[in-house]
Design a protein around this motif. Sequence first.
Motif, PDB file in Angstrom:
ATOM      1  N   ARG A  41      46.906  43.644  32.909  1.00  6.89           N
ATOM      2  CA  ARG A  41      47.263  42.396  33.331  1.00  6.89           C
ATOM      3  C   ARG A  41      47.666  42.413  34.732  1.00  6.89           C
ATOM      4  O   ARG A  41      47.093  41.416  35.470  1.00  6.89           O
ATOM      5  CB  ARG A  41      48.550  41.943  32.622  1.00  6.89           C
ATOM      6  CG  ARG A  41      48.842  40.490  33.121  1.00  6.89           C
ATOM      7  CD  ARG A  41      47.548  39.400  32.594  1.00  6.89           C
ATOM      8  NE  ARG A  41      48.058  38.008  32.460  1.00  6.89           N
ATOM      9  CZ  ARG A  41      47.304  37.128  32.608  1.00  6.89           C
ATOM     10  NH1 ARG A  41      45.903  37.351  32.295  1.00  6.89           N
ATOM     11  NH2 ARG A  41      47.483  35.807  32.856  1.00  6.89           N
ATOM     12  N   SER A  42      48.269  43.462  35.211  1.00  6.61           N
ATOM     13  CA  SER A  42      48.611  43.294  36.690  1.00  6.61           C
ATOM     14  C   SER A  42      47.326  43.606  37.582  1.00  6.61           C
ATOM     15  O   SER A  42      47.113  43.034  38.587  1.00  6.61           O
ATOM     16  CB  SER A  42      49.463  44.645  36.886  1.00  6.61           C
ATOM     17  OG  SER A  42      49.009  45.763  36.708  1.00  6.61           O
ATOM     18  N   GLU A  44      44.178  42.578  36.561  1.00  6.54           N
ATOM     19  CA  GLU A  44      43.534  41.167  36.269  1.00  6.54           C
ATOM     20  C   GLU A  44      44.197  40.273  37.449  1.00  6.54           C
ATOM     21  O   GLU A  44      43.330  39.579  38.286  1.00  6.54           O
ATOM     22  CB  GLU A  44      43.723  40.785  35.053  1.00  6.54           C
ATOM     23  CG  GLU A  44      42.779  41.294  34.021  1.00  6.54           C
ATOM     24  CD  GLU A  44      43.057  40.340  32.425  1.00  6.54           C
ATOM     25  OE1 GLU A  44      43.358  39.331  32.598  1.00  6.54           O
ATOM     26  OE2 GLU A  44      42.932  41.197  31.541  1.00  6.54           O
ATOM     27  N   GLU A  45      45.393  40.222  37.554  1.00  5.99           N
ATOM     28  CA  GLU A  45      45.951  39.129  38.440  1.00  5.99           C
ATOM     29  C   GLU A  45      45.790  39.500  39.982  1.00  5.99           C
ATOM     30  O   GLU A  45      45.504  38.470  40.753  1.00  5.99           O
ATOM     31  CB  GLU A  45      47.534  39.224  38.102  1.00  5.99           C
ATOM     32  CG  GLU A  45      48.027  38.591  36.952  1.00  5.99           C
ATOM     33  CD  GLU A  45      49.469  38.728  36.438  1.00  5.99           C
ATOM     34  OE1 GLU A  45      49.922  39.718  37.056  1.00  5.99           O
ATOM     35  OE2 GLU A  45      49.857  38.271  35.353  1.00  5.99           O
TER      36      GLU A  45
END
Length: 69
Positions: A41-42, A44-45
């Motif tokens: 997720r990190s 992606e962000e």
Amino acid sequence: MVITADVALSEMFGYATDMRSATQGRATYTMEFSRYEKAPRSVEEEIVARRPAKSSRPPNHQFSLLALI
């Protein structure tokens, strides 16, 4: 000695230089594609934050990023 591991491609940059330095140039390595996996997720962000905004993009556009393993 043979070491076999699954490693994200992004972690392999600089590996050959480090390995050859540690073994005085005697070691070799090979890589082969194994699979894609969903990026953390990190990651992606971070990628979404760097992406230029486009007014034609639909709101709440969702996608998944894949990491090369």
